[in-house]
Design a protein around this motif. Structure first.
Motif, PDB file in Angstrom:
ATOM      1  N   ARG B  35      12.795   4.672 -13.941  1.00 59.42           N
ATOM      2  CA  ARG B  35      12.696   5.794 -14.090  1.00 59.42           C
ATOM      3  C   ARG B  35      12.776   7.106 -13.046  1.00 59.42           C
ATOM      4  NH1 ARG B  35       7.105   9.031 -14.773  1.00 59.42           N
ATOM      5  NH2 ARG B  35       6.814   7.424 -13.132  1.00 59.42           N
ATOM      6  N   VAL B  48      -0.100   1.422   4.319  1.00 59.90           N
ATOM      7  CA  VAL B  48      -0.175  -0.216   4.893  1.00 59.90           C
ATOM      8  C   VAL B  48      -0.034  -1.385   3.899  1.00 59.90           C
ATOM      9  CG1 VAL B  48      -1.789  -1.715   6.140  1.00 59.90           C
ATOM     10  CG2 VAL B  48      -1.987   0.899   5.981  1.00 59.90           C
ATOM     11  N   ASP B 162       5.068  -1.155 -14.391  1.00 62.03           N
ATOM     12  CA  ASP B 162       5.156   0.489 -15.145  1.00 62.03           C
ATOM     13  C   ASP B 162       4.330   1.281 -14.014  1.00 62.03           C
ATOM     14  OD1 ASP B 162       3.694  -1.083 -16.913  1.00 62.03           O
ATOM     15  OD2 ASP B 162       4.574   0.787 -18.467  1.00 62.03           O
ATOM     16  N   ALA B 186      -4.600  10.637  -5.681  1.00 61.13           N
ATOM     17  CA  ALA B 186      -4.591  10.645  -4.507  1.00 61.13           C
ATOM     18  C   ALA B 186      -3.167  11.491  -4.211  1.00 61.13           C
ATOM     19  CB  ALA B 186      -4.418   9.309  -3.823  1.00 61.13           C
ATOM     20  N   PHE B 233      -6.715   9.467   4.345  1.00 59.76           N
ATOM     21  CA  PHE B 233      -6.694   8.790   4.683  1.00 59.76           C
ATOM     22  C   PHE B 233      -5.552   9.274   5.578  1.00 59.76           C
ATOM     23  CE2 PHE B 233      -5.014   8.974   0.643  1.00 59.76           C
ATOM     24  CZ  PHE B 233      -3.628   8.576   1.299  1.00 59.76           C
ATOM     25  N   HIS B 287      -0.218  11.273  -6.733  1.00 60.37           N
ATOM     26  CA  HIS B 287      -0.006  10.345  -7.522  1.00 60.37           C
ATOM     27  C   HIS B 287      -1.673   9.104  -8.220  1.00 60.37           C
ATOM     28  CE1 HIS B 287       1.784   5.775  -9.010  1.00 60.37           C
ATOM     29  NE2 HIS B 287       2.686   6.559  -8.317  1.00 60.37           N
ATOM     30  N   ARG B 320      -7.995  -0.709  -0.222  1.00 57.93           N
ATOM     31  CA  ARG B 320      -6.931  -0.012   0.434  1.00 57.93           C
ATOM     32  C   ARG B 320      -5.852  -1.213   0.358  1.00 57.93           C
ATOM     33  NH1 ARG B 320      -5.824  -0.979   5.308  1.00 57.93           N
ATOM     34  NH2 ARG B 320      -6.451   0.793   6.746  1.00 57.93           N
ATOM     35  N   SER B 323      -1.204  -2.829  -2.693  1.00 59.29           N
ATOM     36  CA  SER B 323       0.224  -3.548  -2.377  1.00 59.29           C
ATOM     37  C   SER B 323       0.225  -5.077  -2.727  1.00 59.29           C
ATOM     38  CB  SER B 323       1.020  -3.070  -1.149  1.00 59.29           C
ATOM     39  OG  SER B 323       0.398  -3.600  -0.289  1.00 59.29           O
TER      40      SER B 323
HETATM   41  C1  LIG Z   1      -1.075   7.949  -2.079  1.00 58.93           C
HETATM   42  C2  LIG Z   1      -1.613   6.466  -2.236  1.00 58.93           C
HETATM   43  C3  LIG Z   1      -1.792   5.803  -1.087  1.00 58.93           C
HETATM   44  C4  LIG Z   1      -1.598   4.108  -1.455  1.00 58.93           C
HETATM   45  N1  LIG Z   1      -2.284   3.520  -0.224  1.00 58.93           N
HETATM   46  C5  LIG Z   1      -1.826   2.067  -0.210  1.00 58.93           C
HETATM   47  C6  LIG Z   1      -2.046   1.677   1.175  1.00 58.93           C
HETATM   48  O1  LIG Z   1      -2.535   1.855   1.723  1.00 58.93           O
HETATM   49  N2  LIG Z   1      -2.016   0.312   0.778  1.00 58.93           N
HETATM   50  C7  LIG Z   1      -1.886  -0.859  -0.363  1.00 58.93           C
HETATM   51  O2  LIG Z   1      -1.867  -2.025  -0.179  1.00 58.93           O
HETATM   52  N3  LIG Z   1      -1.736  -0.521  -1.425  1.00 58.93           N
HETATM   53  C8  LIG Z   1      -1.696   1.300  -1.609  1.00 58.93           C
HETATM   54  N4  LIG Z   1      -1.980   1.808  -2.645  1.00 58.93           N
HETATM   55  C9  LIG Z   1      -1.688   0.826  -3.889  1.00 58.93           C
HETATM   56  C10 LIG Z   1       0.260   1.185  -4.799  1.00 58.93           C
HETATM   57  O3  LIG Z   1       0.702   1.669  -3.706  1.00 58.93           O
HETATM   58  C11 LIG Z   1      -0.521   0.528  -5.415  1.00 58.93           C
HETATM   59  O4  LIG Z   1      -0.946  -0.519  -6.138  1.00 58.93           O
HETATM   60  C12 LIG Z   1       1.408  -0.588  -5.398  1.00 58.93           C
HETATM   61  O5  LIG Z   1       2.549   0.232  -5.003  1.00 58.93           O
HETATM   62  C13 LIG Z   1       1.486  -1.382  -7.220  1.00 58.93           C
HETATM   63  O6  LIG Z   1       2.574  -1.490  -7.514  1.00 58.93           O
HETATM   64  P1  LIG Z   1       3.171  -1.661  -8.664  1.00 58.93           P
HETATM   65  O7  LIG Z   1       4.966  -1.806  -8.853  1.00 58.93           O
HETATM   66  O8  LIG Z   1       2.392  -1.439  -9.154  1.00 58.93           O
HETATM   67  O9  LIG Z   1       3.382  -0.513  -9.746  1.00 58.93           O
HETATM   68  P2  LIG Z   1       4.655   1.301  -8.599  1.00 58.93           P
HETATM   69  O10 LIG Z   1       4.742   0.694  -6.606  1.00 58.93           O
HETATM   70  O11 LIG Z   1       3.177   1.930  -9.005  1.00 58.93           O
HETATM   71  O12 LIG Z   1       5.856   1.236  -9.543  1.00 58.93           O
HETATM   72  C14 LIG Z   1       5.883   1.422 -10.877  1.00 58.93           C
HETATM   73  C15 LIG Z   1       7.259   1.818 -10.893  1.00 58.93           C
HETATM   74  O13 LIG Z   1       7.706   1.848 -12.200  1.00 58.93           O
HETATM   75  C16 LIG Z   1       8.666   3.184 -12.677  1.00 58.93           C
HETATM   76  N5  LIG Z   1       8.229   3.174 -14.623  1.00 58.93           N
HETATM   77  C17 LIG Z   1       6.744   3.350 -14.195  1.00 58.93           C
HETATM   78  N6  LIG Z   1       6.623   4.044 -16.386  1.00 58.93           N
HETATM   79  C18 LIG Z   1       7.812   3.164 -16.286  1.00 58.93           C
HETATM   80  C19 LIG Z   1       8.592   4.259 -17.422  1.00 58.93           C
HETATM   81  N7  LIG Z   1       7.803   4.102 -18.738  1.00 58.93           N
HETATM   82  N8  LIG Z   1      10.084   3.296 -17.528  1.00 58.93           N
HETATM   83  C20 LIG Z   1      10.819   2.836 -16.162  1.00 58.93           C
HETATM   84  N9  LIG Z   1       9.898   2.786 -15.496  1.00 58.93           N
HETATM   85  C21 LIG Z   1       8.960   3.180 -15.113  1.00 58.93           C
HETATM   86  C22 LIG Z   1       7.759   4.005 -11.774  1.00 58.93           C
HETATM   87  O14 LIG Z   1       8.501   4.832 -11.303  1.00 58.93           O
HETATM   88  C23 LIG Z   1       7.579   2.962 -10.351  1.00 58.93           C
HETATM   89  O15 LIG Z   1       8.815   2.971  -9.384  1.00 58.93           O
HETATM   90  C24 LIG Z   1      -1.383   3.354  -2.572  1.00 58.93           C
HETATM   91  C25 LIG Z   1      -1.285   4.072  -3.643  1.00 58.93           C
HETATM   92  C26 LIG Z   1      -1.019   5.842  -3.272  1.00 58.93           C
HETATM   93  C27 LIG Z   1      -1.467   6.761  -5.079  1.00 58.93           C
END
Ligand SMILES: Cc1cc2nc3c(=O)[nH]c(=O)nc-3n(C[C@H](O)[C@H](O)[C@H](O)COP(=O)(O)OP(=O)(O)OC[C@H]3O[C@@H](n4cnc5c(N)ncnc54)[C@H](O)[C@@H]3O)c2cc1C
Lengths: 269, 435
Positions: B35, B48, B162, B186, B233, B287, B320, B323
Motif C-alpha cells: 500500500r 529493536v 498486511d 503507539a 520507549f 501505529h 517488545r 519483528s
Molecule cells: C511504534 C512501534 C514500535 C515497535 N517496536 C518494536 C520493537 O522494538 N521490536 C519488535 O520486534 N517489534 C516492534 N514493533 C512491532 C513490529 O513493528 C511488528 O510486529 C512488525 O512490523 C510486524 O511485521 P508485519 O510484516 O507483520 O507487518 P508490518 O510491518 O506492519 O507490514 C504490513 C505491511 O502491509 C501493508 N498493507 C497493509 N494493508 C495492505 C493492503 N490492504 N494492501 C497492500 N498493502 C497493505 C502495510 O502498508 C505494511 O507495509 C513495534 C511496532 C510499533 C508500531
C-alpha cells in the motif's frame, strides 16, 4: 504517430535547504522525484495515444539512477524508455541539455519518425523553462509553450491544435508537425496507473545510451559546452513580517484608516 | 484474463518480505503488493530488530542493511511523576558479532529489504492497496483485487502479511473485527539533537554514555501512561532518537487520553527532558500493535491462503517482540508454499503444515505462555500506577541521608509497602502469568 516525453529526475526541492554559512544547496540525503511538471507532459502524451493512437517514448538525461524515474513513468502506459547517461553530459546547462535531447530525438526518429516532443513547463530544480524551447530550436521545429493540453492531432494534414495558458485568458493555436509542446500544471492530472502497467514497468529495463549512441559534438556537451556560468548561489533574504492592524483593538473605522495611511506612506496607494 | 502468479503476498513488511524472499529463492513466481509508496513507507517501528531470527532469512543482513546501532544496553525504568527507579543490563559482548539486536528505523530498513527481495526476483508493487480477496465458488482464495484499474491478480496461494489491522483476514472471516483491547496504539517521534549528522551522533553518545556506534534501549513503565496499560520507549538511532508511548486502544477511550498530548507530556518528565534538550522533532507517527495474545490468533490458513506476522496477532508485547515473530512466521509460510507448489496442492490441508510448524517455534510457545498477560495487566492496573509510585517512594527514602538510623528507615520503608498480603498475591499472580 510517435510522441516523445522528456522526463527529468530532480531532487525533491521541498526538502532542499540552503546552508546558511556556505550558501550551497544541502543535497545530503535528499530523495529524488520525477519533476512534477513532467507528469502533466506524460498525461498529455497518453491522452494523445488514447485518442489518436501513438507510440509514447520517454527520454531522460541524467545519472544511471534516473532509470528509476523512467520506470515509474513507464507504468502509466508509455511504450519505451531511454536514458541518456554519460560523464560527458554532466554539468550541461539548458542549452547543452536541449542539444543532447534533440540528438536523442533524431536518433529515435530513425526507428519511427517523431512527431511531437512534450516537456513539462519547467523543472523544479532549475526553474528556467528553457529546455523545451531549446529542443525546438535545435531541431528547427514549431513550439507551443505553456500548453494546457493538445485538443486535436490531424495526422493527414500534419497539424495539431493546442490550448495555451496566457497571463489573462487562453489561446488556441494550430501549428504544423513536428512540434515541441511544453505543458503547465493546469493541464489534466496524470491518470492512475493500471496494475498491468505497473507490472510491465517493474519488468522493463530502460535502454541506456551513452554519447556513442547519439550524433553529438562532444564540445557542445557538459560544462565546457554550456554558455551559462553559475556565479553564486544564495538564499533570498528573509522578509520581515508585515504590519498588523488589529480591528479588535482599534475598531473597524480606525483600523481601516491607519491601514490606508500605511499604504500611503509606503507609496502603494 | 488477469495475470496469474504462484504466490501473491499482501504487504511488504518484515513478514511479507521474509515469505517472498524464501519463495523466490526456490524459484517461485512471487508478487508482493504494498500500500505504501515504498516498502517501509507505512512503518512506524523505530525499534529493536533481533539479529538471530532475522538472519535465519537474511543471513548477515547487518553487513549491508541500514541498521542504526547495535544494542549493548537494555534498561527498564519505573517512573513516578517526578522520579525513576532504573535497572538494566549492559554487555560489551553485544557490541560485536554475533550481535544480539540492532536499533533500526523500519522506514529505511524495509526499503532496503524490499530492494533485496526485488533483486532476488520478486515483483514488488508499491502504492497499491489490496481491497478484497477473490474466491472461487467453493470459497477458496484464488487471487486479489487491488484499487488500481485492471487491478485483479490470480495466484495459487495468497499470503496475508498486511499488518495489525488486517482487514483482509477479517473479510474472509478468519476473525471478527479486533476489539479495542486487542490492539495497542503507539505514537512515536523521531527527535534530532542539533548539528550535522556526526555532531548529533556525538551528542547522543555523550548523553547516554555510549562508545561511538553503540546503542541502548529504555523501556518505561508507570506515570507516563497515566494509568493506562502501556509503556514508553526510547531507542538510540545513529543520529536521532526514537521516543514513543503506547497503550491499549480501549484505555485511551476509557482514560480520555489524547495520544499526542500524552507523548508531549512524557517528553517533559524530569528523567527524560535533559536527554531531549535542544532536540527537533523530525517525524511524528502512530501505529497499532496487536495485543490480543494467544487467544486472538485467528486460524492461520484456509484454502489458498495463509496469514503471517501482525495480521495474525503474532506479537509479544511484554517482551517488545514483533519483528522476530513476523520474520519467523513469514519464513515458515514461505516454506509451506514451496511444498504446496511442489505438490501442486493448495488446499487448507496442505497449508496446515504452516500452523503445525509455527506451533513448534518460540512464536506460538511464547504467546501461549503469556496467554493471559494482557488481560491480567488490564485487571491489575496497580502494576502501572501505585506500584511504580511506591517503589519510587521507597527508593527516595532509602537513598535520602537524613540522620534517621537505618533500622528505623527500613521499618519506614517496610510500612510504605502497605498491605503485604496484597503485594504477595499480586506478585504470585504476575508470576503465574509469566511462568
Ligand atoms: C511504534 C512501534 C514500535 C515497535 N517496536 C518494536 C520493537 O522494538 N521490536 C519488535 O520486534 N517489534 C516492534 N514493533 C512491532 C513490529 O513493528 C511488528 O510486529 C512488525 O512490523 C510486524 O511485521 P508485519 O510484516 O507483520 O507487518 P508490518 O510491518 O506492519 O507490514 C504490513 C505491511 O502491509 C501493508 N498493507 C497493509 N494493508 C495492505 C493492503 N490492504 N494492501 C497492500 N498493502 C497493505 C502495510 O502498508 C505494511 O507495509 C513495534 C511496532 C510499533 C508500531
Amino acid at each position: 504517430m510517435h510522441v516523445v516525453v522528456c522526463v527529468k529526475q530532480v531532487p525533491d526541492t521541498t526538502q532542499v535547504r540552503v546552508d546558511p554559512v556556505t550558501n550551497t544547496l544541502i543535497r545530503e540525503g535528499i530523495p529524488t522525484v520525477v519533476n512534477p511538471f513532467d507528469y502533466y507532459a506524460l498525461e498529455c502524451a497518453l491522452s494523445i495515444k488514447a485518442r489518436f493512437g501513438a507510440t509514447v517514448t520517454l527520454i531522460s538525461m541524467g545519472p544511471p539512477d534516473a532509470v528509476k524515474s523512467l520506470k515509474k513513468c513507464l507504468a502509466y502506459g508509455a511504450d519505451r524508455a531511454v536514458l541518456l547517461t554519460d560523464r560527458a553530459f554532466a554539468g550541461s546547462d539548458t542549452w547543452a541539455t536541449s542539444y543532447a535531447l534533440s540528438a536523442a530525438v533524431r536518433r529515435l526518429s530513425q526507428d519511427e519518425p517523431v512527431d511531437i516532443v512534450i516537456c513539462g513547463k519547467q523543472t523544479i530544480d532549475g526553474d528556467t523553462a528553457q529546455t523545451g524551447p531549446g529542443i525546438a530550436r535545435h531541431l528547427g521545429w514549431q513550439q507551443v509553450t505553456y500548453s494546457t493540453g493538445v485538443e486535436h492531432v490531424d495526422p493527414d494534414a500534419r497539424t495539431i491544435t493546442a490550448e495555451r495558458k496566457l497571463e489573462r485568458g487562453k489561446e488556441i493555436v494550430r501549428t504544423t508537425l513536428p512540434v515541441v509542446v511544453t505543458v503547465v500544471e493546469d493541464a489534466p492530472e496524470i491518470r492512475y496507473a493500471s496494475l498491468p502497467g505497473i507490472i510491465t514497468s517493474l519488468r522493463y529495463t530502460p535502454e541506456t545510451w551513452s554519447v556513442q549512441q547519439v550524433d553529438v559534438e562532444l564540445a557542445n556537451l557538459g560544462l565546457k559546452g554550456s554558455p551559462t556560468k553559475v556565479k553564486r548561489i544564495f538564499a533570498p533574504p528573509q522578509r520581515s513580517g508585515g504590519e498588523v492592524v488589529s480591528v479588535e483593538k482599534a475598531g473597524l473605522v480606525d483600523a481601516v484608516k491607519s491601514a490606508v495611511d500605511v499604504l500611503h506612506t509606503q507609496g502603494v496607494l | 484474463m488477469p495475470e496469474k502468479f504462484d504466490v501473491i503476498v499482501v504487504g511488504a513488511g518484515l513478514s511479507g518480505l521474509s515469505a517472498a524472499y524464501t519463495m523466490v529463492n526456490k524459484g517461485l513466481n512471487v508478487i508482493v503488493i504494498e500500500r505504501g509508496d515504498y516498502p517501509g513507507a507505512k512503518n512506524v517501528m523505530g525499534g529493536v530488530l533481533y539479529r538471530q531470527p532475522t538472519s535465519e532469512v537474511f543471513p548477515e543482513f547487518w553487513k549491508e542493511a541500514p541498521v542504526e546501532r547495535p544494542v549493548i544496553e537494555q534498561d527498564m525504568w519505573l517512573l513516578s511523576d517526578a522520579s525513576a527507579v532504573k535497572a538494566g543490563h549492559r554487555s560489551e559482548a553485544w557490541a560485536r558479532e554475533p550481535y544480539n539486536a540492532f536499533t533500526v528505523l523500519r522506514g529505511k530498513f524495509d526499503a532496503w529489504l524490499g530492494q533485496k527481495v526485488a533483486d532476488a526476483g520478486a515483483l514488488i508493487v508499491p502504492g497499491t492497496t489490496v481491497v478484497d480477496l477473490l474466491r472461487d465458488g467453493r470459497g477458496r482464495v484464488i487471487g486479489v483485487r487491488t484499487n488500481r484499474p485492471d487491478g485483479d491478480l490470480l495466484a495459487n496461494i495468497v499470503i496475508l502479511a498486511d499488518g495489525a489491522v488486517s482487514l483482509l483476514s477479517e473479510k474472509i472471516e478468519l476473525h471478527t473485527r479486533w476489539k479495542p483491547n486487542q490492539l495497542a496504539l503507539a505514537v512515536k517521534e523521531i527527535l534530532a539533537p542539533p548539528g550535522k549528522s556526526d555532531e548529533r551522533a556525538k551528542i547522543i553518545e555523550e548523553r547516554f554514555g555510549l562508545a561511538p556506534g553503540e546503542g541502548l534501549t529504555i523501556e518505561m513503565y508507570g506515570a507516563l501512561t497515566k494509568g493506562m496499560v502501556g509503556t514508553a520507549f526510547l531507542y538510540t538511532n545513529k543520529d536521532t532518537l526514537s521516543f514513543g508511548v503506547g497503550a491499549l486502544l480501549s484505555d485511551y477511550a476509557e482514560f480520555k487520553q489524547n495520544p499526542h498530548a500524552l507523548l508531549q507530556i512524557a517528553k517533559q518528565h524530569p528523567a527524560l527532558a535533559p536527554l531531549f534538550a535542544g532536540c527537533e522533532v523530525r517525524e511524528y507517527a502512530a501505529h497499532l500493535i496487536p495485543e490480543g495474545g494467544y487467544d486472538a490468533i485467528p486460524p492461520l490458513f484456509a484454502d489458498g491462503v495463509m496469514v503471517v506476522g501482525d495480521a495474525a496477532q503474532l506479537c509479544n508485547g511484554l517482551h517488545r517482540e514483533g519483528s522476530n515473530l513476523a520474520v519467523t512466521s513469514g519464513k515458515l509460510a514461505g516454506e509451506t508454499a514451496i511444498e504446496a507448489h511442489n505438490k501442486g496442492d493448495f488446499f487448507g490441508k496442505t497449508l496446515s503444515a504452516y500452523a503445525a510448524k509455527l506451533n513448534d517455534t518460540f512464536v506460538i510457545k511464547d504467546l501461549r505462555k503469556y496467554r493471559r498477560a494482557s488481560q491480567h495487566m488490564e485487571k491489575n492496573r496497580q502494576f502501572f500506577t501505585s506500584y511504580p509510585a511506591m517503589l519510587n517512594n521507597m527508593a527516595t527514602e532509602f537513598f535520602t541521608v537524613d540522620s534517621v538510623p537505618k533500622r528505623e528507615k527500613q521499618w519506614k520503608i517496610f510500612k510504605m509497602a502497605g498491605n503485604k498480603l496484597k503485594i504477595a498475591a499480586d506478585l504470585w499472580g504476575l508470576f503465574k502469568v509469566v511462568k
